[in-house]
Design an enzyme around this catalytic site. Structure first.
Site, PDB file in Angstrom:
ATOM      1  CE  LYS A 147     -39.664 -49.295  20.675  1.00 21.57           C
ATOM      2  NZ  LYS A 147     -40.621 -48.809  19.666  1.00 21.57           N
ATOM      3  CB  THR A 181     -45.056 -58.663  12.457  1.00 22.42           C
ATOM      4  OG1 THR A 181     -46.081 -58.699  13.455  1.00 22.42           O
ATOM      5  CG2 THR A 181     -44.200 -59.916  12.565  1.00 22.42           C
ATOM      6  CB  THR A 194     -53.299 -57.633   9.069  1.00 19.83           C
ATOM      7  OG1 THR A 194     -52.585 -58.109  10.223  1.00 19.83           O
ATOM      8  CG2 THR A 194     -53.843 -58.821   8.299  1.00 19.83           C
ATOM      9  N   GLY A 195     -50.652 -55.314   9.166  1.00 14.32           N
ATOM     10  CA  GLY A 195     -50.216 -54.125   9.886  1.00 14.32           C
ATOM     11  C   GLY A 195     -50.024 -52.927   8.984  1.00 14.32           C
ATOM     12  CB  ILE A 196     -49.349 -49.363   9.745  1.00 15.34           C
ATOM     13  CG1 ILE A 196     -49.373 -48.055   8.941  1.00 15.34           C
ATOM     14  CG2 ILE A 196     -48.107 -49.458  10.617  1.00 15.34           C
ATOM     15  CD1 ILE A 196     -49.483 -46.810   9.794  1.00 15.34           C
ATOM     16  CE1 TYR A 221     -37.745 -52.513  17.093  1.00 19.31           C
ATOM     17  CE2 TYR A 221     -36.605 -50.410  17.239  1.00 19.31           C
ATOM     18  CZ  TYR A 221     -37.774 -51.131  17.117  1.00 19.31           C
ATOM     19  OH  TYR A 221     -38.966 -50.463  17.001  1.00 19.31           O
TER      20      TYR A 221
END
Length: 353
Positions: free
Chosen positions: A113, A72, A11-13, A144
């Site tokens: 980042k 996500t 559902t994210g970009i 990350y």
């Protein structure tokens, strides 16, 4: 080449745009998120909290994905918590899919980042631009890095190939996403037009003047699919940006024209959106009623804090795409069109007037 995709964060970009692209290319798609909503009926929805290992294992059982796309993350108060929570989420997912014995490739989406540092140590080390995948990790905690190490260890254990994708600020269709500058600026422009305010650049002098870039979410989807199926891209960390560069002092008036508002550039001091839009919650419901828009909460649409963070940087930030180019990924996007195409869709979908 197609397969059975598991899109984590559907559902994210990133995940939403990827899922639509996969479907268009004939893939079978299962979409995992905490609360699936507005998901294409062709997607098999999997509702699960990634921090619950047993629930993740139950959710993916029988899906037999050939390709996993992890798009996500969970924002926590400290980077130590980010490392713990986001590392556990990815490990749970990879442990669960390992039991399916079907996975050929796993793609992980992180971001710049990697080069800039986490929010707690942001740009404490002077970054060297353009950012290149060969640059060493910074000497700070960074979730990350934790996720990459989990990915590498799982790939060695289970025998799949991997790719890590590092986009810059994402521009594209998504509602309720925590990091969507394009929708945020469209909402900001709508409120400015409604109230007669000027469309004032909210960020720093450095961002106003410096060279920078962004990533179209559709281009990221294309990059993810390419790396998942191109042999030469296997086991690579890969930057992904539009391929052009710009300065906000040139782009800002053009975006203002597209939003039909009067631009004001950097005028000596930052003007953060969180301050400018402190009354947005009062203004937006009436704007929605007057223009017959979809009844969406303004705080669901706009991420003032994240756009402030991007535009408030006091360092130069742009990216080298050489590695992907050398491996055969040649797609590009025009950044101004990334924004204006999104603005047009937001109007067509009655999200902004």
């Amino acid at each position: 080449m197609s397969g059975r995709a598991l899109v984590v964060g559907v559902t994210g970009i990133s995940g939403g745009n990827l899922a639509r692209r996969l479907l268009a290319e004939g893939w079978e798609v299962a979409g995992l998120s905490r609360r699936p909503h507005d998901v294409d009926e062709r997607i098999t929805p999997l509702a699960v909290d990634l921090e619950d290992l047993d629930a993740v294992a139950a959710a993916v059982r029988g899906t037999a994905p050939t390709h996993v796309f992890y798009t996500t993350w969970s924002r926590c108060p400290t980077e130590a918590q980010n490392c713990e929570v986001n590392g556990r989420m990815l490990a749970n997912l990879l442990d669960a899919t390992a039991a399916e014995r079907s996975v050929r490739h796993v793609a992980l989406v992180t971001g710049l980042k990697h080069y800039l540092g986490p929010f707690e140590a942001y740009a404490k080390a002077q970054p060297d631009t353009p950012f290149s995948e060969e640059q060493a990790r910074l000497p700070y905690e960074n979730f990350y890095y934790v996720q990459e190490d989990i990915l590498f260890a799982s790939a060695e254990r289970d025998g799949f190939t991997w790719s890590v994708h590092r986009p810059h600020t994402l521009i594209g269709w998504a509602l309720g996403n925590a990091m969507n500058m394009g929708v945020t600026l469209a909402v900001y422009g709508a409120i400015c037009r409604e109230t007669g305010r000027a469309f004032r650049f909210p960020g720093s002098r450095e961002q106003w003047e410096a060279v920078t870039d962004v990533t179209d979410a559709g281009l990221l989807a294309e990059h993810l699919m390419w790396a998942a199926t191109a042999p030469g891209a296997a086991n690579q960390a890969l930057n992904i940006v539009n391929g052009d560069v710009f300065r906000w002092r040139r782009l800002w008036p053009r975006l203002a024209a597209a939003l039909r508002v009067e631009p004001i550039g950097f005028d000596g001091e930052p003007a953060p959106l969180e301050q400018q839009m402190a009354d947005a919650g009062e203004i937006w419901p009436e704007l929605v009623r007057r223009h017959g828009l979809r009844d969406l909460d303004v705080e669901t649409l706009a991420s003032w804090w994240h756009t402030d963070a991007d535009l408030g940087r006091t360092i130069e930030t742009f990216t080298d795409m050489g590695r992907s180019r050398r491996l055969g990924f040649l797609a590009v996007r025009d950044t101004e069109s990334s924004f204006t195409d999104l603005f047009s869709r937001l109007r067509a979908e009655r999200v902004v007037p």
